[in-house]
Design a protein around this motif. Structure first.
Motif, PDB file in Angstrom:
ATOM      1  N   ILE A  50     -42.325 -64.841 -78.991  1.00 42.97           N
ATOM      2  CA  ILE A  50     -41.094 -64.102 -79.265  1.00 42.97           C
ATOM      3  C   ILE A  50     -39.951 -65.108 -79.236  1.00 42.97           C
ATOM      4  O   ILE A  50     -39.825 -65.878 -78.273  1.00 42.97           O
ATOM      5  CB  ILE A  50     -40.826 -63.007 -78.220  1.00 42.97           C
ATOM      6  CG1 ILE A  50     -42.026 -62.068 -78.095  1.00 42.97           C
ATOM      7  CG2 ILE A  50     -39.579 -62.198 -78.579  1.00 42.97           C
ATOM      8  CD1 ILE A  50     -41.894 -61.072 -76.953  1.00 42.97           C
ATOM      9  N   SER A  51     -39.121 -65.121 -80.276  1.00 43.51           N
ATOM     10  CA  SER A  51     -37.978 -66.029 -80.336  1.00 43.51           C
ATOM     11  C   SER A  51     -36.689 -65.220 -80.333  1.00 43.51           C
ATOM     12  O   SER A  51     -36.581 -64.201 -81.017  1.00 43.51           O
ATOM     13  CB  SER A  51     -38.032 -66.895 -81.603  1.00 43.51           C
ATOM     14  OG  SER A  51     -39.150 -67.752 -81.570  1.00 43.51           O
ATOM     15  N   PHE A  52     -35.712 -65.678 -79.550  1.00 46.13           N
ATOM     16  CA  PHE A  52     -34.386 -65.068 -79.487  1.00 46.13           C
ATOM     17  C   PHE A  52     -33.374 -66.092 -80.001  1.00 46.13           C
ATOM     18  O   PHE A  52     -33.373 -67.246 -79.552  1.00 46.13           O
ATOM     19  CB  PHE A  52     -34.030 -64.675 -78.052  1.00 46.13           C
ATOM     20  CG  PHE A  52     -34.981 -63.688 -77.433  1.00 46.13           C
ATOM     21  CD1 PHE A  52     -34.771 -62.331 -77.559  1.00 46.13           C
ATOM     22  CD2 PHE A  52     -36.090 -64.129 -76.718  1.00 46.13           C
ATOM     23  CE1 PHE A  52     -35.647 -61.418 -76.982  1.00 46.13           C
ATOM     24  CE2 PHE A  52     -36.972 -63.229 -76.144  1.00 46.13           C
ATOM     25  CZ  PHE A  52     -36.753 -61.868 -76.278  1.00 46.13           C
ATOM     26  N   SER A  53     -32.521 -65.690 -80.914  1.00 47.42           N
ATOM     27  CA  SER A  53     -31.559 -66.636 -81.483  1.00 47.42           C
ATOM     28  C   SER A  53     -30.243 -65.935 -81.792  1.00 47.42           C
ATOM     29  O   SER A  53     -30.184 -64.710 -81.961  1.00 47.42           O
ATOM     30  CB  SER A  53     -32.117 -67.267 -82.760  1.00 47.42           C
ATOM     31  OG  SER A  53     -32.409 -66.271 -83.727  1.00 47.42           O
ATOM     32  N   MET A  54     -29.181 -66.763 -81.859  1.00 51.25           N
ATOM     33  CA  MET A  54     -27.864 -66.300 -82.297  1.00 51.25           C
ATOM     34  C   MET A  54     -27.436 -67.203 -83.445  1.00 51.25           C
ATOM     35  O   MET A  54     -27.107 -68.370 -83.220  1.00 51.25           O
ATOM     36  CB  MET A  54     -26.843 -66.360 -81.156  1.00 51.25           C
ATOM     37  CG  MET A  54     -27.034 -65.298 -80.092  1.00 51.25           C
ATOM     38  SD  MET A  54     -25.712 -65.341 -78.847  1.00 51.25           S
ATOM     39  CE  MET A  54     -24.290 -65.019 -79.885  1.00 51.25           C
ATOM     40  N   GLY A  55     -27.474 -66.663 -84.660  1.00 48.21           N
ATOM     41  CA  GLY A  55     -27.177 -67.496 -85.803  1.00 48.21           C
ATOM     42  C   GLY A  55     -28.220 -68.592 -85.925  1.00 48.21           C
ATOM     43  O   GLY A  55     -29.427 -68.326 -85.952  1.00 48.21           O
ATOM     44  N   ASP A  56     -27.774 -69.852 -86.000  1.00 51.30           N
ATOM     45  CA  ASP A  56     -28.715 -70.965 -86.105  1.00 51.30           C
ATOM     46  C   ASP A  56     -29.032 -71.578 -84.751  1.00 51.30           C
ATOM     47  O   ASP A  56     -29.653 -72.629 -84.669  1.00 51.30           O
ATOM     48  CB  ASP A  56     -28.153 -72.042 -87.047  1.00 51.30           C
ATOM     49  CG  ASP A  56     -26.798 -72.563 -86.587  1.00 51.30           C
ATOM     50  OD1 ASP A  56     -26.273 -72.039 -85.585  1.00 51.30           O
ATOM     51  OD2 ASP A  56     -26.263 -73.488 -87.233  1.00 51.30           O
ATOM     52  N   ARG A  57     -28.598 -70.937 -83.661  1.00 54.02           N
ATOM     53  CA  ARG A  57     -28.873 -71.454 -82.320  1.00 54.02           C
ATOM     54  C   ARG A  57     -30.022 -70.689 -81.687  1.00 54.02           C
ATOM     55  O   ARG A  57     -30.010 -69.459 -81.649  1.00 54.02           O
ATOM     56  CB  ARG A  57     -27.633 -71.329 -81.422  1.00 54.02           C
ATOM     57  CG  ARG A  57     -26.484 -72.255 -81.812  1.00 54.02           C
ATOM     58  CD  ARG A  57     -25.338 -72.072 -80.838  1.00 54.02           C
ATOM     59  NE  ARG A  57     -24.783 -70.727 -80.891  1.00 54.02           N
ATOM     60  CZ  ARG A  57     -24.326 -70.061 -79.847  1.00 54.02           C
ATOM     61  NH1 ARG A  57     -24.374 -70.596 -78.657  1.00 54.02           N
ATOM     62  NH2 ARG A  57     -23.807 -68.856 -79.989  1.00 54.02           N
ATOM     63  N   ARG A  58     -31.014 -71.412 -81.176  1.00 57.67           N
ATOM     64  CA  ARG A  58     -32.110 -70.762 -80.479  1.00 57.67           C
ATOM     65  C   ARG A  58     -31.716 -70.560 -79.028  1.00 57.67           C
ATOM     66  O   ARG A  58     -31.357 -71.515 -78.339  1.00 57.67           O
ATOM     67  CB  ARG A  58     -33.381 -71.597 -80.561  1.00 57.67           C
ATOM     68  CG  ARG A  58     -34.609 -70.813 -80.059  1.00 57.67           C
ATOM     69  CD  ARG A  58     -35.882 -71.611 -80.157  1.00 57.67           C
ATOM     70  NE  ARG A  58     -35.967 -72.606 -79.100  1.00 57.67           N
ATOM     71  CZ  ARG A  58     -37.063 -73.334 -78.848  1.00 57.67           C
ATOM     72  NH1 ARG A  58     -38.122 -73.191 -79.589  1.00 57.67           N
ATOM     73  NH2 ARG A  58     -37.063 -74.227 -77.875  1.00 57.67           N
ATOM     74  N   LEU A  59     -31.801 -69.319 -78.570  1.00 57.29           N
ATOM     75  CA  LEU A  59     -31.456 -69.005 -77.185  1.00 57.29           C
ATOM     76  C   LEU A  59     -32.672 -69.152 -76.275  1.00 57.29           C
ATOM     77  O   LEU A  59     -32.572 -69.688 -75.163  1.00 57.29           O
ATOM     78  CB  LEU A  59     -30.893 -67.587 -77.101  1.00 57.29           C
ATOM     79  CG  LEU A  59     -30.303 -67.152 -75.764  1.00 57.29           C
ATOM     80  CD1 LEU A  59     -29.143 -68.053 -75.368  1.00 57.29           C
ATOM     81  CD2 LEU A  59     -29.849 -65.699 -75.838  1.00 57.29           C
ATOM     82  N   ALA A  60     -33.829 -68.700 -76.743  1.00 57.51           N
ATOM     83  CA  ALA A  60     -35.044 -68.821 -75.928  1.00 57.51           C
ATOM     84  C   ALA A  60     -36.266 -68.540 -76.796  1.00 57.51           C
ATOM     85  O   ALA A  60     -36.178 -67.822 -77.794  1.00 57.51           O
ATOM     86  CB  ALA A  60     -35.013 -67.853 -74.754  1.00 57.51           C
ATOM     87  N   GLU A  61     -37.395 -69.124 -76.384  1.00 58.63           N
ATOM     88  CA  GLU A  61     -38.674 -68.811 -77.018  1.00 58.63           C
ATOM     89  C   GLU A  61     -39.668 -68.476 -75.920  1.00 58.63           C
ATOM     90  O   GLU A  61     -39.727 -69.158 -74.890  1.00 58.63           O
ATOM     91  CB  GLU A  61     -39.178 -69.977 -77.864  1.00 58.63           C
ATOM     92  CG  GLU A  61     -40.496 -69.658 -78.565  1.00 58.63           C
ATOM     93  CD  GLU A  61     -40.791 -70.612 -79.699  1.00 58.63           C
ATOM     94  OE1 GLU A  61     -41.974 -70.967 -79.854  1.00 58.63           O
ATOM     95  OE2 GLU A  61     -39.850 -70.993 -80.424  1.00 58.63           O
ATOM     96  N   VAL A  62     -40.424 -67.408 -76.145  1.00 60.44           N
ATOM     97  CA  VAL A  62     -41.370 -66.918 -75.149  1.00 60.44           C
ATOM     98  C   VAL A  62     -42.782 -67.035 -75.711  1.00 60.44           C
ATOM     99  O   VAL A  62     -43.071 -66.536 -76.805  1.00 60.44           O
ATOM    100  CB  VAL A  62     -41.076 -65.448 -74.785  1.00 60.44           C
ATOM    101  CG1 VAL A  62     -42.083 -64.943 -73.757  1.00 60.44           C
ATOM    102  CG2 VAL A  62     -39.654 -65.308 -74.249  1.00 60.44           C
TER     103      VAL A  62
END
Length: 301
Positions: free
Chosen positions: A210-222
């Protein structure tokens, strides 16, 4: 010479609210005042924030402690409808963990039926604080005592909501990888916490990631495995955190929240303390609807 101590009735509500605002750390450990007169439509009197960035809503119930079980549902329903705006409206005040609110009721006494009702609500983050007033050599002093009944385990409302949402919409692919119900619950809490940070956060899901991102910035990957999941905050420079219990879950959430707050402050061009959060006209209107007459002038203008 011994002091003269006399128990007296609680003061009228406005004075009691002022006293509690001055004693925020006694109302909830590590808390400070964000708004001392919010007048929330569900009955919230004070908004505090604790050291972890969690919003603490205080409801003063000197004469209506018997209504606490009903008011719990009023508060949680109101907050669930409104929480998306809280991060944006109060981020500069340190309110960042909007997914984990705390509701504190302050009264002179709580009937046994109320204590039992709260004990039967392990999924609701509620604290009961008894307030007593004394005259000590003629000077008024308030004594605050936490009388929250103990429960075996408190599971946040966000966990229950996320789990119900997932069940209603069909099992997600990542949940199918996990063999433990307890780890599924931890993953639901993590997803709810990250989703609640900002409405712009996008989620992409595959069989075991699962990947969480804001625009082109990755916030976290699970990364998902049968007995745990591993959280890699940001671009991978921060050490991954393996989550298999509530302690490691808290570490993972704190790491992602800290990264989110740091990057948002960088985007603002400063440390975030002196920058005002811009609200659109629609958001100001919605925020006014949330607080009613209690919304601060700075947020209405």
């Amino acid at each position: 010479m011994s002091a003269r101590i006399e128990r007296i009735q609680l003061p009228e509500a406005a004075q009691l609210r002022r006293t509690l605002a001055e004693r925020a750390d006694s109302v909830h450990p590590g808390a400070r005042v964000v708004d001392a007169d919010v007048q929330g439509p569900s009955g919230v009197d004070l908004l505090l924030v604790d050291d972890d960035g969690r919003p603490v809503f205080v409801d003063v119930v000197p004469e209506s402690a018997g209504d606490v079980p009903t008011r719990i549902f009023d508060h949680t329903r109101w907050y669930e409808q409104s929480r998306r705006l809280f991060l944006k409206a109060y981020a500069n005040d340190g309110v960042v963990r909007i997914e984990d609110p705390i509701f504190v009721f302050v009264g002179s006494r709580f009937p046994a039926s109320v204590l039992e009702a709260v004990r039967a609500m392990p999924g609701v983050p509620v604290r009961l604080v008894r307030a007593e007033y004394f005259l000590i050599d003629g000077a008024a002093e308030v004594l605050l005592e936490d009388v929250t009944p103990s429960v075996q385990e408190r599971i946040s409302t966000s966990v229950a909501r996320r789990t119900d949402d997932m069940s209603a919409g069909g099992e997600s692919r990542s949940r199918n990888v996990i063999e433990s119900d307890a780890v599924r619950t931890l993953l639901a809490l993590f997803r709810s916490g990250v989703d609640g940070l900002d409405g712009r956060i996008a989620t992409a899901e595959s069989n075991d990631r699962i990947s969480f991102s804001m625009g082109d910035r990755r916030l976290a990957e699970v990364a998902i495995s049968p007995g745990s999941f591993t959280v890699s905050p940001g671009d991978g420079l921060i050490n991954p955190i393996v989550v298999s219990d509530r302690v490691s879950l808290e570490r993972a959430l704190n790491s992602v929240v800290s990264l989110f707050v740091r990057e948002e402050r960088t985007t603002d061009g400063g440390n975030g303390q002196g920058a005002d959060v811009e609200l659109t006209d629609d958001e100001r209107s919605a925020l006014s609807d949330i607080w009613g007459a209690g919304v601060r002038a700075s947020d209405r203008s």
